[in-house]
Every structure is written in C-alpha cells, then in structure tokens.
Design a protein around this motif. Structure first.
Motif, mmCIF file in Angstrom:
data_model
loop_
_atom_site.group_PDB
_atom_site.id
_atom_site.type_symbol
_atom_site.label_atom_id
_atom_site.label_comp_id
_atom_site.label_asym_id
_atom_site.label_seq_id
_atom_site.Cartn_x
_atom_site.Cartn_y
_atom_site.Cartn_z
ATOM 1 N N UNK A 84 -22.068 1.102 10.683
ATOM 2 C CA UNK A 84 -22.235 0.834 9.353
ATOM 3 C C UNK A 84 -20.956 0.652 8.660
ATOM 4 N N UNK A 85 -20.575 -0.610 8.349
ATOM 5 C CA UNK A 85 -19.315 -0.683 7.475
ATOM 6 C C UNK A 85 -18.933 -0.047 6.576
ATOM 7 N N UNK A 93 -21.172 5.839 12.559
ATOM 8 C CA UNK A 93 -22.423 5.976 12.996
ATOM 9 C C UNK A 93 -23.094 7.288 12.396
ATOM 10 N N UNK A 94 -24.165 7.543 11.860
ATOM 11 C CA UNK A 94 -24.648 8.562 11.239
ATOM 12 C C UNK A 94 -25.571 9.583 12.065
ATOM 13 N N UNK A 125 -32.104 9.086 6.262
ATOM 14 C CA UNK A 125 -31.489 7.864 6.368
ATOM 15 C C UNK A 125 -32.479 6.702 5.988
ATOM 16 N N UNK A 126 -31.845 6.088 4.750
ATOM 17 C CA UNK A 126 -32.267 4.666 4.556
ATOM 18 C C UNK A 126 -31.447 3.377 4.581
ATOM 19 N N UNK A 135 -25.847 -6.931 10.293
ATOM 20 C CA UNK A 135 -25.306 -6.741 8.882
ATOM 21 C C UNK A 135 -26.014 -5.265 8.175
ATOM 22 N N UNK A 136 -25.826 -4.119 8.819
ATOM 23 C CA UNK A 136 -26.555 -3.016 8.241
ATOM 24 C C UNK A 136 -25.808 -2.429 7.232
#
Length: 148
Positions: A84-85, A93-94, A125-126, A135-136
C-alpha cells in the motif's frame, strides 16, 4: 489432502507441495501460522465456525459503504499481502506472507474497484483495489474487538 481444520484448503492449494501440508507442519504452512488450524486446535470445529461468523459480523459492523461480507475463505498471505502506498511516498505491507488468513473479495457495485477483506485473531483489514490488486488503498486497518 486432509487439513487440521477439516476444510479442503490444502487440496485446493496450488503451492501445497512447497508448504508441506497442514498435518505435516502441525498447522504452520510455509512456516507461518494458520488461523483455522490454531482455532480448531484450541476449541474444535465449533470454535472455528463461531470464529468465522464473529469475524464476518465484525467486518459488516464497520459501516463501510457497499461492503457486505457474506462468506470468508482461507487465503494465503502471499496472495493477499498487497503493498500500500502511504502519503509520504513510502509503501507498506500489513500482513505476513507465510500466514493463512480469513478473507474475501467483494465487488463494489458500479465501480471498477473491489473490496478486499482479510482478518485473523488480531486484526481486520479492509482495502480497495482495481483488477489484479492494482492501485490498492487501505480503507480500514484496526485491532479486533476481542484481540486481548
């Protein structure tokens, strides 16, 4: 191939030879942790079904527009761990690539984006993304209500 949780996730996994299998690894595929195997080992299959229902209810209680989670599937972390940017230009990264999570993809009505939901015993996480995870965007990342 039988799994500790009794589901057919191992039989459906394309990487089962690399992982070693649920029984052989005692619920630690790819060297990580499997939320389903852990839940069954602690409380049996009834606990597994209760956990899945509670997690589904928790996602639905977030009040996110057009998000209705009807079912969750066991998913490999490497498959759902998007990068994720952040506003500062970095990416994050989660999730853990080697863990197995409950999750699903939900199409957003009249949009070119989907929601991705992923959870375990600690976090929800959503996110949203375009086709093939491009494009997350993080919508919600939070500690679970009962994560102790």
């Amino acid at each position: 191939m039988q799994a500790i949780c009794g589901l057919n996730c191992c039989g459906e996994c394309e990487r089962r030879e690399e992982c070693g299998g649920c029984i052989k690894t005692d619920g630690h595929p790819f060297g990580g942790r499997c939320i389903a195997a852990e839940t069954v080992k602690q409380g049996g299959t009834e606990a597994l079904h209760r956990f899945k229902k509670d997690l589904t209810d928790e996602f639905n209680s977030l009040g996110i527009k057009n998000l209705e989670v009807k079912d969750l599937n066991l998913l490999n972390g490497f498959y759902v761990n998007l990068e994720y940017p952040l506003d500062n230009g970095q990416t994050v990264k989660l999730l853990e690539d080697n863990n197995i999570y409950w999750g699903n993809q939900i199409e957003i009505h009249e949009s070119d984006r989907c929601y991705g939901v992923v959870g375990d015993d600690k976090y929800l996480l959503v996110c949203s993304y375009k086709c093939n995870g491009t494009e997350p965007q993080i919508i919600c990342y939070k500690k679970r209500k009962n994560s102790g």
